[in-house]
Design an enzyme around this catalytic site. Structure first.
Site, mmCIF file in Angstrom:
data_model
loop_
_atom_site.group_PDB
_atom_site.id
_atom_site.type_symbol
_atom_site.label_atom_id
_atom_site.label_comp_id
_atom_site.label_asym_id
_atom_site.label_seq_id
_atom_site.Cartn_x
_atom_site.Cartn_y
_atom_site.Cartn_z
ATOM 1 N N SER A 207 48.213 37.056 39.227
ATOM 2 C CA SER A 207 46.838 37.633 39.195
ATOM 3 C C SER A 207 45.795 37.145 38.365
ATOM 4 C CB SER A 207 47.238 39.391 39.006
ATOM 5 O OG SER A 207 47.774 39.299 37.880
ATOM 6 N N HIS A 263 44.027 39.163 33.534
ATOM 7 C CA HIS A 263 43.095 39.394 34.482
ATOM 8 C C HIS A 263 41.460 39.017 33.979
ATOM 9 C CE1 HIS A 263 45.426 42.665 36.693
ATOM 10 N NE2 HIS A 263 46.089 41.267 36.663
#
Length: 288
Positions: A207, A263
């Site tokens: 991610s 992230h």
């Protein structure tokens, strides 16, 4: 290939039919937006013929009428797309193999091969070695390999779909060298960000890289628009909204643990590199 400016048109003028005609004639071209105008770029040696064609609307009016009619477009097969974007396919294969051999994080003895910090399991407890000790022993691959770890099917599928959708765009538009550098740099920096700002020593997932790819497309498209990076604004808003929800800590109330630092770190890396690549490509196009 040296591209030069063939046309400058107002933003409200529809160039889609003319561009389709050029593409049908196998004329390389692209349209950008600069200073409130549409700019059509073609190979320098074809500038004059393209201008002459555009100046004669009767020569392409029939094609414009045909383009206005819905025509089914045959999409390339998955195998054909995979041959074009094989590096993205390779990342997906490696990720699937690691998910398989680690049992999606259940086999901790194998997970320890890929985690950022080396660790051993004693009963119900894990002993993690300091990162400095791990790296000083030559295990530099650990800076990258956490991105291959996934801990659920949903986690794996979500990241794989986004990597396929965004990764192949960048691979085809920027080339494999730039794409490879982006993935590796985003992987390393997002892993280090998560290590620095999280109390959980065991983490993983693509991610951070996915957010880097998103940031790259987003900022490149903002600075130097190209068709390949034209993502729906709602889609970008959805991903950024998900990022903000994770950072807010709301998800922890539902026992969902998100690698928020990875992230944010990945998004920052992608945005910076997207701006840099857009500026570089735009300058090269202007000098052509």
């Amino acid at each position: 290939m040296n591209l030069a400016i063939a046309l400058r048109c107002t933003l409200d003028q529809d160039l889609s039919a003319f561009v389709q005609l050029l593409q049908q004639q196998q004329v390389p071209c692209r349209v950008s937006e600069e200073r409130g105008e549409q700019v059509l770029w073609v190979p320098a040696e074809l500038v004059e013929p393209v201008q002459q064609l555009f100046a004669n609307p009767d020569a392409w009016a029939a094609f414009a009428a045909q383009a206005a009619s819905p025509v089914p477009v045959e999409r390339p097969s998955f195998a054909a797309q995979l041959r074009q974007a094989w590096l993205t396919g390779l990342w997906l294969v490696l990720t699937a193999i690691v998910a398989l051999i680690t049992g999606l994080g259940e086999r901790l003895d194998i997970v320890s091969w890929f985690s950022l910090q080396a660790f051993t399991v004693h009963g119900e407890y894990g002993h993690f070695l300091p990162l400095e000790h791990t790296l000083s022993s030559g295990q530099w691959w650990r800076l990258v390999t956490p991105m291959l770890l996934h801990f659920s099917v949903l986690h794996l599928v979500f990241n794989a779909l986004w990597l396929w959708e965004l990764g192949r765009r960048i691979e085809l538009q920027q080339g494999r060298s730039v794409y490879l550098a982006l993935v590796l740099l985003a992987g390393v920096l997002s892993n280090l960000a998560q290590y620095q700002f999280s109390d959980a020593p065991l983490f993983g997932g693509l991610s951070g890289v996915v957010f880097a790819l998103l940031g790259f497309c987003w900022l490149y498209q903002w600075r130097h628009p190209v068709v390949a990076y034209a993502l729906p604004k709602a889609l970008i808003g959805l991903m950024l909204g998900w990022l903000l929800i994770g950072v807010s800590g709301v998800l922890s109330l539902f026992d969902l643990h998100i690698a928020n630092a990875a992230h944010v770190g990945g998004l920052a890396v992608g945005c910076v590199l997207g701006l840099a690549a857009a500026q570089w490509d735009k300058r090269r196009a202007q000098q052509a």
